[in-house]
Design an enzyme around this catalytic site. Structure first.
Site, PDB file in Angstrom:
ATOM      1  CG  HIS A  18       3.104   3.052  11.370  1.00  0.00           C
ATOM      2  ND1 HIS A  18       2.911   3.608  12.462  1.00  0.00           N
ATOM      3  CD2 HIS A  18       3.093   3.860  10.046  1.00  0.00           C
ATOM      4  CE1 HIS A  18       2.260   4.981  12.099  1.00  0.00           C
ATOM      5  NE2 HIS A  18       2.479   5.117  10.368  1.00  0.00           N
ATOM      6  CD  GLU A  19       4.028   3.160   6.547  1.00  0.00           C
ATOM      7  OE1 GLU A  19       2.852   3.274   5.910  1.00  0.00           O
ATOM      8  OE2 GLU A  19       4.771   3.768   7.107  1.00  0.00           O
ATOM      9  CG  HIS A  22      -1.294   3.732   7.541  1.00  0.00           C
ATOM     10  ND1 HIS A  22      -2.149   4.727   8.106  1.00  0.00           N
ATOM     11  CD2 HIS A  22       0.181   4.017   7.605  1.00  0.00           C
ATOM     12  CE1 HIS A  22      -1.320   5.525   8.998  1.00  0.00           C
ATOM     13  NE2 HIS A  22      -0.072   5.353   8.644  1.00  0.00           N
TER      14      HIS A  22
END
Length: 448
Positions: A18-19, A22
């Site tokens: 997920h990170e 980003h």
């Protein structure tokens, strides 16, 4: 220990992916990334790359974050030559892309994991009806045992998992569930199962039981493989090798029948008929309960028999590269839709909010799937990744979806929402998320 290890691996993988979403898009958009952290709190491991980004693995493994250069989040003046690398100075389209990249990475991971599972394949039971309960909606519609279910609501079903997904979509609804079967003569027939507020608001609904059917499975002889030391069975004199023949004078021919009867009599004394060395005996057994199942009887036995499926009742489900991609896309969308429908139905009361699970529930499921083997753990990761992607897209301030909402409004209006309104909304979002998390934890504790 394995439960905790499974949860840590699952959270670590999903948070990292997920990170990274980003992080990767931020760099492609020319934003300087200050820190990439997995976990919160005190850093356990840290290092820097050639661009100066600090990578951290922190003590509390319940999330992570990517810290980017932003004029709004520092009291120090940013040098003029670095202003073009700040997040807040990027176009609204770039900011939307950076924020959306985290949830998107979770959906991509789910797709890839489902694709791997499709390529590996699995040997699964053909979804054949074993029993139709009297006076159930399936019995009323005319459904009969030993029919293979090939479609639910016109959606093809190759496994019991496919069937459950389709049935879960109908929780709390009224109308008809369309079930298409193939009988022993290979004739296809469609039945209409009438439902009215079906399983509405029920805690832990069982869709198959809810329509009144039980899957077919081979008979397992109820012969004892072992008895738990000092458990109810051992205290009553039962031993390894005993063949259970009756329960409260009712004949027992299958392990599943015995298990169902035991569950019905928590903290009750029952009469067990059994065979040992060709001789028939009986014993009075004082059933107890287990801490995690206080409403179900417990006898303290393990069964010797194993399920042996005839070749005619199983199929090997696997896919080629292209077909696997299609199947993976279908599963990712199916579980996304199912999760969104579940959230909607919790708000409308069609599903009980007590089905909402928190970190304790996640740890339990991760641990059990980890213990069950590679395939089950990979499937859990895929499902959890879908859930994480959807959760972060909810339009709640403090989540990615809340930030996306702000940026979309800015894009439409041509100017951002004031910092005062955003700050107030973020505080509301924090309190809301804390409330939901506490409620989910209470649900977990109630099921321990």
């Amino acid at each position: 220990m394995s439960m905790l290890l499974g949860a840590l691996i699952a959270l670590g993988v999903l948070v990292t992916i997920h990170e990274f979403g980003h992080f990767w898009v931020a760099r492609r958009c020319g934003v300087e990334v200050i820190r990439f952290s997995i976990g919160f709190g005190k850093p356990l491991i840290r290092w820097r790359d050639r661009r100066g980004t600090e990578y951290v693995i922190a003590m509390i493994p319940l999330g992570g974050y990517v810290k980017m250069l932003d004029e709004r989040e520092t009291e120090q003046e940013i040098p003029p030559e670095k202003l073009s690398y700040t997040f807040n100075r990027k176009s609204v389209g770039q900011r939307i892309a950076i924020v959306a990249a985290g949830p998107l990475a979770n959906f991509i991971l789910a797709f890839l994991l489902f694709w791997v599972l499709a390529l590996i394949g699995a040997k699964v039971p053909i979804p054949t009806v074993g029993k139709v309960f009297p006076e159930s909606i399936a019995a009323t519609a005319g459904l009969t045992p030993m029919s293979e279910i090939i479609a639910v609501d016109n959606k093809a079903t190759a496994t019991w998992e496919d069937i459950n997904i389709q049935l879960f979509k109908r929780l709390g609804e009224s109308g008809n569930i369309s079930i298409t079967v193939k009988d022993s003569s290979l004739q296809e027939r469609t039945y209409q199962l009438a439902i009215n507020n079906w399983l509405r608001g029920l805690e832990k609904p069982n869709p198959l039981e809810g329509i009144g059917i039980e899957p077919y499975r081979p008979v397992i002889e109820p012969m004892l493989a072992s008895v738990v030391k000092a458990g109810p069975a051992e205290q009553a004199g039962l031993q390894k090798g005993d063949l259970i023949k009756s329960f409260n004078n009712e004949p027992i021919t299958d392990w599943q029948i015995l298990a169902e009867q035991i569950k019905k009599f928590p903290n009750k004394r029952v009469v067990i008929g059994y065979e040992r060395n060709g001789q028939d005996y009986s014993a009075q057994v004082s059933l107890t309960t287990m801490p995690n199942m206080p409403d179900a009887g417990y006898m303290g036995i393990e069964i010797m028999g194993k399920i042996t499926w005839p070749d005619s009742m199983v199929r090997h489900v696997n896919y080629g590269v292209i077909d696997g991609m299609v199947k993976s896309l279908d599963q990712t969308w199916a579980f996304t839709f199912l999760t969104l429908e579940s959230i909607k139905k919790m708000f409308t009361g069609e599903m009980s909010v007590k089905n909402l699970s928190g970190p304790i529930g996640i740890v339990k499921v991760a641990g059990s799937s980890f213990d069950s083997g590679f395939i089950y753990f990979i499937k859990f990761l895929a499902l959890f990744s879908v859930s994480l992607g959807i959760l972060n897209l909810l339009p709640i301030p403090v989540l990615d979806g809340g930030h996306l909402l702000f940026y979309i409004i800015e894009w439409i209006r041509g100017r951002p929402i004031s910092e005062e309104i955003q700050g107030a909304a973020l505080q509301i979002g924090v309190f809301l998320m804390i409330g939901v998390m506490l409620f989910a934890i209470m649900n977990d504790l109630n099921w321990l």
